[in-house]
Design an enzyme around this catalytic site. Structure first.
Site, PDB file in Angstrom:
ATOM      1  N   HIS A   1       7.592  43.009 -39.678  1.00 59.23           N
ATOM      2  CA  HIS A   1       7.969  41.908 -40.554  1.00 59.23           C
ATOM      3  C   HIS A   1       8.527  42.429 -41.883  1.00 59.23           C
ATOM      4  CE1 HIS A   1       5.295  38.792 -38.322  1.00 59.23           C
ATOM      5  NE2 HIS A   1       6.534  38.803 -37.868  1.00 59.23           N
TER       6      HIS A   1
ATOM      7  N   HIS B   1       0.834  33.332 -35.692  1.00 60.08           N
ATOM      8  CA  HIS B   1       1.251  34.710 -35.942  1.00 60.08           C
ATOM      9  C   HIS B   1       1.484  35.396 -34.597  1.00 60.08           C
ATOM     10  CE1 HIS B   1       1.061  38.944 -37.131  1.00 60.08           C
ATOM     11  NE2 HIS B   1       1.361  38.531 -38.350  1.00 60.08           N
TER      12      HIS B   1
ATOM     13  N   GLU C   1       0.977  38.350 -33.525  1.00 61.51           N
ATOM     14  CA  GLU C   1      -0.130  39.163 -33.026  1.00 61.51           C
ATOM     15  C   GLU C   1      -1.197  38.282 -32.385  1.00 61.51           C
ATOM     16  OE1 GLU C   1      -3.824  41.859 -34.601  1.00 61.51           O
ATOM     17  OE2 GLU C   1      -1.956  41.985 -35.775  1.00 61.51           O
TER      18      GLU C   1
ATOM     19  N   THR D   1      -5.496  42.188 -36.689  1.00 62.42           N
ATOM     20  CA  THR D   1      -5.693  43.481 -37.358  1.00 62.42           C
ATOM     21  C   THR D   1      -5.298  43.476 -38.827  1.00 62.42           C
ATOM     22  OG1 THR D   1      -3.491  44.285 -36.742  1.00 62.42           O
ATOM     23  CG2 THR D   1      -5.302  44.736 -35.202  1.00 62.42           C
TER      24      THR D   1
ATOM     25  N   CYS E   1      -7.300  46.964 -39.098  1.00 60.42           N
ATOM     26  CA  CYS E   1      -6.859  48.352 -38.988  1.00 60.42           C
ATOM     27  C   CYS E   1      -7.114  49.118 -40.275  1.00 60.42           C
ATOM     28  CB  CYS E   1      -5.392  48.410 -38.569  1.00 60.42           C
ATOM     29  SG  CYS E   1      -4.210  48.315 -39.907  1.00 60.42           S
TER      30      CYS E   1
ATOM     31  N   SER F   1       4.895  38.535 -43.607  1.00 59.61           N
ATOM     32  CA  SER F   1       4.055  39.694 -43.306  1.00 59.61           C
ATOM     33  C   SER F   1       2.613  39.370 -43.667  1.00 59.61           C
ATOM     34  CB  SER F   1       4.542  40.912 -44.095  1.00 59.61           C
ATOM     35  OG  SER F   1       3.560  41.928 -44.105  1.00 59.61           O
ATOM     36  N   SER F   2       1.754  39.287 -42.663  1.00 58.83           N
ATOM     37  CA  SER F   2       0.354  38.916 -42.900  1.00 58.83           C
ATOM     38  C   SER F   2      -0.327  39.888 -43.844  1.00 58.83           C
ATOM     39  CB  SER F   2      -0.404  38.853 -41.572  1.00 58.83           C
ATOM     40  OG  SER F   2      -1.772  38.595 -41.790  1.00 58.83           O
ATOM     41  N   ASN F   3      -0.157  41.200 -43.611  1.00 60.06           N
ATOM     42  CA  ASN F   3      -0.891  42.158 -44.445  1.00 60.06           C
ATOM     43  C   ASN F   3      -0.377  42.139 -45.883  1.00 60.06           C
ATOM     44  OD1 ASN F   3       0.801  44.842 -44.958  1.00 60.06           O
ATOM     45  ND2 ASN F   3       1.306  44.126 -42.906  1.00 60.06           N
TER      46      ASN F   3
END
Length: 318
Positions: free
Chosen positions: A47, A131, A133, A172, A202, A230-232
């Site tokens: 992403h 999402h 994932e 993650t 992660c 972008s989730s993170n």
């Protein structure tokens, strides 16, 4: 010309690319080298618009669905986020040459979910609806075998069929703190619920959040470099805000920064999501140098030496 105001920048480390993202991008680049253009990629490989546009310029074609791909002998790559089992099955029906760039840490969650299902457990997946994932993980098992929860309130509303046969797993890239609260709620309600052998969130997500926590309380503003999908990266901005930083911004490029919001700041923290390349961090540092007399200090909270080998489809050709 007036003198530029002085500014100290605290640069978070670790930041930016994780091993799974490096592997995914390398997968597309190596496939282009081996097979030539085009190569097809289902979903954005990671992403980040800059990364996707760079790979598109080299000959990658990004699609949302396999039916957008014509009959071809060109490789079809699955993104780092993972895909439901139905996707490789559909690709086999069309005789596509597929290359799986799913992050190994996401694959670990898939395999554990399958093991729980074989043991008769319903899997409670902590994650964000929609999402890719999450869609990939839920798509490893038949409908109804995975239940998605996003909040503590969702946990309170859960009515599973068999409270003695439950397991939990997570996306993650979640907030470590939010996930901890949800897991605590699950274990309160369902004392027999089984967790993963090793944390699903992660190492890169955890390390980047820890670095932001260490810096955010010391600065007047925090800049997180990353994409809005972008989730993170989104979680990093939230972590900065919760850590007491008065201004916490998620930006893709230097041009996205509203410099009027940063008037009067003395210290700024900068981090980057796991799918954001270092070149964008450098671009933003240059943007600050154009507006301030900058001194940069790197704050290191962890060392990372993780490396994932390329997908097996490419190993013999590397």
């Amino acid at each position: 010309m007036s003198e530029r105001p002085k500014l100290q920048i605290l640069l978070c480390a670790p930041r930016g690319f994780c091993a799974g993202v490096v592997r995914a991008i390398d997968t597309v680049e190596r496939a282009l080298e081996i097979y030539g253009a085009p190569v097809y990629v289902r979903h954005e490989i990671v992403h980040n618009r800059y990364v996707v546009d760079s790979l598109r310029a080299k000959g990658a074609i990004f699609v949302d669905h396999l039916d957008e791909i014509p009959d071809t002998e060109a490789p079809v790559i699955f993104s780092a986020h993972g895909v439901p089992k139905a996707v490789p099955a559909a690709a086999r029906q069309r005789n596509f040459l597929t290359i799986d760039a799913t992050c190994p840490l996401v694959t670990k969650v898939h395999r554990e979910a399958e093991i729980h299902a074989r043991r008769g457990r319903t899997v409670v997946l902590i994650g964000h609806a929609g999402h890719p994932e999450v869609e990939g993980t839920m798509g490893q098992l038949p409908a109804g075998a995975v239940v998605l929860v996003e909040t503590v309130d969702d946990v309170e509303k859960l009515t599973p069929l068999d409270e003695k046969n439950l397991a939990w797993a997570t996306q993650t890239t979640l907030s470590v703190d939010d996930t901890r609260e949800i897991v605590e709620a699950l274990t309160r309600r369902f004392p027999d619920i089984v967790g993963p052998h090793k944390e699903d969130i992660c190492y890169a997500t955890t390390n980047r959040q820890d670095a932001v926590k260490a810096v955010a309380a010391q600065v007047d503003a925090m800049i997180v470099v990353g994409a809005p999908n972008s989730s993170n990266s989104l979680r990093l901005r939230e972590v900065a805000e919760r850590s007491g930083c008065p201004i916490a911004l998620l930006v893709e490029r230097a041009a996205d920064i509203d410099w009027t919001m940063l008037q009067g700041v003395k210290r700024v923290g900068i981090s980057a999501g796991a799918s954001a390349p270092e070149v964008l961090v450098e671009e933003i540092l240059d943007g600050f140098r154009a507006h301030f007399d900058v001194a940069v200090e790197t704050v290191v909270t962890a060392q990372e030496g993780v490396h994932f080998p390329p997908p097996r489809e490419l190993r013999q050709r590397v």
